[in-house]
Motif scaffolding. Sequence first.
Motif, PDB file in Angstrom:
ATOM      1  N   ILE A  90      -8.324   5.140  19.698  1.00  0.00           N
ATOM      2  CA  ILE A  90      -7.130   4.617  19.666  1.00  0.00           C
ATOM      3  C   ILE A  90      -6.010   5.080  20.374  1.00  0.00           C
ATOM      4  N   HIS A 110      -2.626   3.793  22.733  1.00  0.00           N
ATOM      5  CA  HIS A 110      -1.301   4.579  22.709  1.00  0.00           C
ATOM      6  C   HIS A 110      -0.934   5.032  24.057  1.00  0.00           C
ATOM      7  N   GLU A 168       2.251   7.283  13.618  1.00  0.00           N
ATOM      8  CA  GLU A 168       0.658   7.332  13.374  1.00  0.00           C
ATOM      9  C   GLU A 168       0.118   8.714  13.903  1.00  0.00           C
ATOM     10  N   PHE A 174      -2.457   9.725  11.496  1.00  0.00           N
ATOM     11  CA  PHE A 174      -3.886  10.048  11.852  1.00  0.00           C
ATOM     12  C   PHE A 174      -4.092  11.275  11.362  1.00  0.00           C
ATOM     13  N   HIS A 227      -5.947  -3.477  19.539  1.00  0.00           N
ATOM     14  CA  HIS A 227      -5.331  -2.379  19.216  1.00  0.00           C
ATOM     15  C   HIS A 227      -5.069  -2.215  17.496  1.00  0.00           C
ATOM     16  N   GLU A 243      -6.903  -1.042  13.996  1.00  0.00           N
ATOM     17  CA  GLU A 243      -6.143  -0.409  12.854  1.00  0.00           C
ATOM     18  C   GLU A 243      -6.016  -0.975  11.581  1.00  0.00           C
TER      19      GLU A 243
HETATM   20 FE   LIG Z   1      -1.734   2.520  17.039  1.00  0.00          FE
END
Ligand SMILES: [Fe+2]
Length: 251
Positions: A89, A94, A143, A148, A224, A228
């Motif tokens: 991700i 990002h 995140e 994360f 994306h 998530e």
């Molecule tokens: Fe994200």
Amino acid sequence: MGDTTQIPSISPQATVGSLVAERPARATVFSQYGIDYCCGGKRVLDEVCREKNIPLAHIMAKLADIDAQPSDGQEDWTKQSLQSLIGHIVTCYHEPLRKEMPEILRLAEKVAKVHGDTHPEMVTVAEIFRRFKDELEQHMQKEEMVLFPVIARMEEEQAPQVFGCGSGIAHPLAVMTAEHEDAGAALYKMRELTNGYKPPQDACNSFRVLLFSLEKIESDMHQHVHKENNILFPRALSLSNAATADKTGSI
Ligand SMILES: [Fe+2]
Ligand SMILES: [Fe+2]
């Protein structure tokens, strides 16, 4: 030889998010029919088809066609570690967003300035995009800096984690999901204002490049947010619930 991996059969009662999680290529069918599989991923296929007035059998046939094709080699993120999904991700969504958004904003402001008189909607698009960019940058930072690392630690230690504010993982996941909805609403509004990103006849090259870039951002954001909302967050939540139950059981 095609891929012989067993493809789960499609149930009309499955959620659109879970259908894409099982087989990412199915997203092409949903995109084609304007079915939201990321923020709206928790909705049931049958219900979405009825609401959009699309015959269920037609969509099921399209999905079956996709499933009959050999796998395109995309990773099955429902089975990989959460840590590798997080890495994917960050690297694939990002980082490109952080790199591309400043240039798109510059272009949006230029188009608003040059074409604002004849295309006032582009002034609104530039305003929406500026807010979208600022909010998304903050969202991605939260995140990467907070959520994360906690998910990765939870997976590594197989133990529930507590956030700085003392909450478990459910609350931050709900906040991130709400922010995804805000981003989705901004993208939807820009699509609406630009007539589906169709360049008007008098559009110059910058105008065209801007519309193309916004459409690309929209399609990347769908993937994306899908990864998530429909894969990472539910997996993190069930890991947290299992780890909490283990801990309680072992006392
Ligand atoms: Fe994200
Ligand atoms: Fe997110």
